[in-house]
Every structure is written in structure tokens, then in C-alpha cells.
Motif scaffolding. Structure first.
Motif, short mmCIF file in Angstrom:
data_model
loop_
_atom_site.label_atom_id
_atom_site.label_comp_id
_atom_site.label_asym_id
_atom_site.label_seq_id
_atom_site.Cartn_x
_atom_site.Cartn_y
_atom_site.Cartn_z
N SER A 13 0.84 -1.19 0.00
CA SER A 13 0.00 0.00 0.00
C SER A 13 0.87 1.23 0.00
O SER A 13 2.03 1.21 0.42
CB SER A 13 -0.94 0.02 1.22
N ALA A 14 0.31 2.33 -0.48
CA ALA A 14 0.98 3.62 -0.46
C ALA A 14 0.00 4.63 0.12
O ALA A 14 -1.19 4.60 -0.18
CB ALA A 14 1.40 4.04 -1.86
N VAL A 15 0.52 5.53 0.95
CA VAL A 15 -0.33 6.49 1.66
C VAL A 15 0.15 7.90 1.35
O VAL A 15 1.34 8.21 1.51
CB VAL A 15 -0.28 6.25 3.19
N VAL A 16 -0.76 8.73 0.90
CA VAL A 16 -0.49 10.15 0.68
C VAL A 16 -1.56 10.93 1.43
O VAL A 16 -2.74 10.89 1.05
CB VAL A 16 -0.51 10.52 -0.82
N THR A 58 -4.14 0.57 -2.49
CA THR A 58 -3.64 -0.80 -2.44
C THR A 58 -3.04 -1.13 -3.81
O THR A 58 -3.66 -0.89 -4.84
CB THR A 58 -4.76 -1.80 -2.11
N ILE A 59 -1.82 -1.65 -3.79
CA ILE A 59 -1.09 -1.98 -5.01
C ILE A 59 -1.06 -3.50 -5.14
O ILE A 59 -0.76 -4.21 -4.18
CB ILE A 59 0.34 -1.42 -4.94
N THR A 60 -1.41 -3.98 -6.32
CA THR A 60 -1.61 -5.40 -6.54
C THR A 60 -0.87 -5.85 -7.80
O THR A 60 -0.27 -5.03 -8.50
CB THR A 60 -3.11 -5.69 -6.69
N PRO A 61 -0.94 -7.14 -8.14
CA PRO A 61 -0.31 -7.58 -9.39
C PRO A 61 -0.98 -6.97 -10.62
O PRO A 61 -0.37 -6.89 -11.68
CB PRO A 61 -0.52 -9.09 -9.37
N ALA A 62 -2.21 -6.53 -10.50
CA ALA A 62 -2.93 -5.99 -11.65
C ALA A 62 -2.97 -4.47 -11.66
O ALA A 62 -3.08 -3.85 -12.72
CB ALA A 62 -4.36 -6.53 -11.66
N LEU A 63 -2.89 -3.84 -10.49
CA LEU A 63 -3.00 -2.40 -10.38
C LEU A 63 -1.77 -1.81 -9.73
O LEU A 63 -1.46 -2.11 -8.57
CB LEU A 63 -4.25 -2.01 -9.58
N GLY A 64 -1.05 -0.99 -10.49
CA GLY A 64 0.10 -0.29 -9.95
C GLY A 64 -0.27 1.13 -9.58
O GLY A 64 -1.44 1.52 -9.62
N LEU A 65 0.73 1.92 -9.20
CA LEU A 65 0.48 3.30 -8.80
C LEU A 65 1.61 4.19 -9.31
O LEU A 65 2.79 3.89 -9.09
CB LEU A 65 0.38 3.41 -7.28
N TRP A 66 1.24 5.27 -9.98
CA TRP A 66 2.21 6.28 -10.42
C TRP A 66 2.36 7.31 -9.31
O TRP A 66 1.37 7.90 -8.86
CB TRP A 66 1.73 6.95 -11.70
N MET A 67 3.60 7.52 -8.86
CA MET A 67 3.88 8.47 -7.79
C MET A 67 4.75 9.60 -8.37
O MET A 67 5.92 9.38 -8.68
CB MET A 67 4.62 7.78 -6.64
N PRO A 68 4.19 10.80 -8.55
CA PRO A 68 4.98 11.90 -9.12
C PRO A 68 6.16 12.28 -8.23
O PRO A 68 6.11 12.14 -7.00
CB PRO A 68 3.97 13.05 -9.19
N ALA A 69 7.22 12.74 -8.85
CA ALA A 69 8.41 13.18 -8.11
C ALA A 69 8.04 14.23 -7.08
O ALA A 69 7.18 15.08 -7.32
CB ALA A 69 9.44 13.74 -9.09
N GLY A 70 8.68 14.16 -5.92
CA GLY A 70 8.47 15.14 -4.88
C GLY A 70 7.25 14.93 -4.02
O GLY A 70 7.01 15.70 -3.08
N THR A 71 6.45 13.88 -4.31
CA THR A 71 5.23 13.63 -3.52
C THR A 71 5.59 12.93 -2.21
O THR A 71 6.18 11.86 -2.21
CB THR A 71 4.25 12.74 -4.30
N LEU A 72 5.22 13.54 -1.10
CA LEU A 72 5.48 12.95 0.20
C LEU A 72 4.53 11.77 0.41
O LEU A 72 3.31 11.92 0.31
CB LEU A 72 5.28 13.99 1.30
N HIS A 73 5.10 10.59 0.69
CA HIS A 73 4.27 9.40 0.85
C HIS A 73 4.95 8.41 1.77
O HIS A 73 6.15 8.48 2.03
CB HIS A 73 4.00 8.75 -0.52
N SER A 74 4.16 7.47 2.27
CA SER A 74 4.67 6.35 3.06
C SER A 74 4.10 5.08 2.46
O SER A 74 3.29 5.14 1.52
CB SER A 74 4.28 6.49 4.54
N GLY A 75 4.49 3.93 2.99
CA GLY A 75 3.97 2.70 2.40
C GLY A 75 4.21 1.50 3.30
O GLY A 75 4.88 1.59 4.33
N SER A 76 3.65 0.37 2.88
CA SER A 76 3.84 -0.87 3.62
C SER A 76 3.64 -2.03 2.67
O SER A 76 3.00 -1.90 1.62
CB SER A 76 2.87 -0.97 4.80
N ALA A 77 4.21 -3.18 3.04
CA ALA A 77 4.05 -4.41 2.26
C ALA A 77 4.04 -5.58 3.23
O ALA A 77 4.72 -5.56 4.26
CB ALA A 77 5.19 -4.57 1.25
N ILE A 78 3.25 -6.60 2.91
CA ILE A 78 3.19 -7.77 3.77
C ILE A 78 4.36 -8.70 3.46
O ILE A 78 4.94 -8.67 2.37
CB ILE A 78 1.86 -8.53 3.61
#
Length: 313
Positions: free
Chosen positions: A110-113, A119-139
């Protein structure tokens, strides 16, 4: 989120040695893929029944720097990164000087902004623009992948984070960029094709968390138990307000209705359980559906995909 791998289609892919993240201390390469844990045997839990507290696994926390967009020159147009996380892992808030496409070969992350959680999965990714403050986690066991796009060489797909469907063609092109010995001309052609097929997805597993004192009890309850069966009318009675007041608050704070917000929370939780190896029937009971078919229909309405797309193969 950086250095995070995202789920991919259930087909064998040979992992390459992980490249140290450009803004992270180098790690040992060649991390072996961990064996998949067997699916847990789990009896269906009656809807609304209490859940026994689970033993907490050791969680790894990583820190990365906050870097402004384009503040650091990078010697690449597109650079791949991948890693298998051995334990549940959290990345603290950070940002990158380059754009980032997050996706997984296996597992869920997952990614949090701010108050938004993807939620990031094998079918759905996420584009994160440069400079965007974010956190994340993975199982634990997630094989996540990322592609870093040079800020000065690649226009951003969006000014804000946006979901990207990881199509078979896009996956093949990104994997080609991982091949050792790829010639400069072949790399240039492949990078151009990646940019040509890269586009936002109309689907996304996104939950905007409400933050007001009025809606916080609802958010906390669904976070603790996504199978909570209380309706909008029941919550109105508990909170001593009208159902219309709650509806308006949800629309204002989350951009969606109470029912759709609950469905998204349940879908995000379901994806994590499916990625951990739970079967569909057990997941359906855990997130509050009376049958696997009802769960499947609701899941497809929310994600556009079937639960099987996220199951461990």
C-alpha cells in the motif's frame, strides 16, 4: 513509496538481483524468493462475530529521505528495482527526485499520501509523481517492483498519484528493461514504448480516510473489523445524528457514498488476505459477506477484477 514491489500476473518470472534504490543505502543483492506459506485453514466466521486477537509478527521499519522533485540528477531515463520483503515492512514518509511506478510481482502493498490509501496489486500499480510525500507498507513475502523515471527526461503521467493498470504488454516492456546486457539502442526503443502504453487506469483500490470527529468512530470500527454490519441508519442512531448528516459528511470528506466507501475498505482488506493465501470463502466471511458469490460480485463492482486475480497461485 520507493523500493516497493507490486503484484504481477500469476506466471513465473525469474527475479534479477535487486538494484540498490538510488536514495537508499545499498542492500545485499540476490535475495532468494521465499517459499510461499501454505494457505491457512480457517473456518468461516459468522458475520459480526468477534475476532480473536492475532499474534503480531515482527515488522521492519525503513527510513528514506525527503527529496524535492528534480533536486538530484539521476543517470537514467527508466531504472527498474525489485525486492522480496522477508517480513511485514513499513516505509516512513519520504519523497523522491524522480517519478515512480510501483507494482508487484507477488503479494500486496500500500501507499499512503495524506488521508488517501492505495492498495497496489499484481494488476493495479500506482504512479507516484516526483516530490510527492508518501509512506507505504508491504506484507511479508511480497515481491514488489518499481520503475524510476527521470524527472528531467520523463513528463509525469499525472500531477497527483494515479492508478495504472499493469497490462501484459506493459509488464513485458518493464521486464525487458531488467535484462542484463540490453543494448543502448534496444533500451531506448523499449523506454519509448513504455511511455507510449503507460496511462492512468479508470480503476483503483483507493480509500480516502475521513478525519472529522463525526466520522472517525465509523472509520475506526471498519478498520478494526471490515465485516462490521452496521448500516448508515444504525450508525446515525449510535452517533445521535441523522442519516442525511452522515451521508453529506462522507461525500464531503471522501468524495463517495457511505456504501461505496465501505465496499472499498472491504476490498482493500480482502486483497491483503488473498495475497496472504486465504481462500475466497474465508475472505468473504472475514469482510462481512454471507457467501463467496456475494463477495465476488461486490469485489468486481469495486475493483473491476475477480478475487482470483489477487489469489496466491
Amino acid at each position: 513509496m520507493s523500493s516497493t514491489r507490486h503484484p504481477a500476473a500469476p506466471r513465473p518470472v525469474v527475479p534479477h538481483p535487486a538494484t540498490p534504490h538510488p536514495t537508499e543505502a545499498p542492500r545485499e543483492t540476490g535475495t532468494p524468493r521465499p517459499a510461499r506459506a501454505p494457505r491457512p485453514a480457517r473456518a468461516s466466521r459468522p458475520v459480526g462475530a468477534s475476532r480473536a486477537p492475532a499474534a503480531r509478527a515482527v515488522r521492519e521499519t525503513r527510513s528514506l529521505p525527503v527529496v524535492a522533485a528534480g533536486a538530484v540528477e539521476v543517470p537514467f531515463a527508466i531504472q527498474p528495482y525489485d525486492e522480496v520483503v522477508a517480513r511485514d515492512t513499513t516505509w516512513g514518509e519520504h519523497s523522491h527526485p524522480f517519478h515512480e511506478l510501483l507494482w508487484n510481482e507477488r503479494g500486496a502493498s500500500s501507499a499512503v499520501v495524506g488521508a488517501r490509501v492505495w492498495t497496489i496489486t499484481p494488476a493495479l500499480g500506482l504512479w507516484m509523481p516526483a516530490g510527492t510525500l508518501h509512506s507505504g507498507s508491504a506484507i511479508a513475502g511480497t515481491w514488489f517492483r518499481a520503475s524510476f523515471f527521470g524527472f528531467h527526461t520523463t513528463p509525469s503521467l499525472s500531477d497527483t498519484p494515479v492508478a495504472v493498470e499493469i497490462t501484459p504488454l506493459l509488464r513485458l516492456l518493464l521486464e525487458r528493461l531488467c535484462e542484463p546486457g540490453l543494448s543502448a539502442s534496444s533500451r531506448e526503443v523499449t523506454e519509448a514504448l513504455v511511455l507510449d502504453v503507460l496511462e492512468p487506469s479508470p480503476r483503483e483500490l483507493l480509500v480516502q480516510a475521513p478525519t472529522s470527529a463525526l466520522l472517525r468512530p465509523i472509520a475506526d470500527a471498519l478498520r478494526a473489523d471490515p465485516g462490521d454490519q452496521r448500516t448508515l441508519s444504525q450508525w446515525a442512531v449510535e452517533l445521535a445524528v441523522s442519516a442525511r448528516t452522515i451521508s453529506r459528511a462522507f461525500a464531503a470528506e471522501t468524495g463517495t457514498s457511505f456504501a461505496r466507501w465501505v465496499a472499498s475498505v472491504r476490498a482493500q482488506h480482502a486483497v491483503a488476505l488473498l495475497a496472504r493465501g486465504w481462500d475466497v470463502e474465508a475472505v468473504a466471511a472475514e469482510v462481512g459477506y454471507r457467501s463467496a458469490s456475494a463477495f465476488g460480485a461486490a469485489f468486481r463492482r469495486t475493483t473491476g477484477l475477480t478475487p482470483g486475480a489477487f489469489q496466491v497461485s
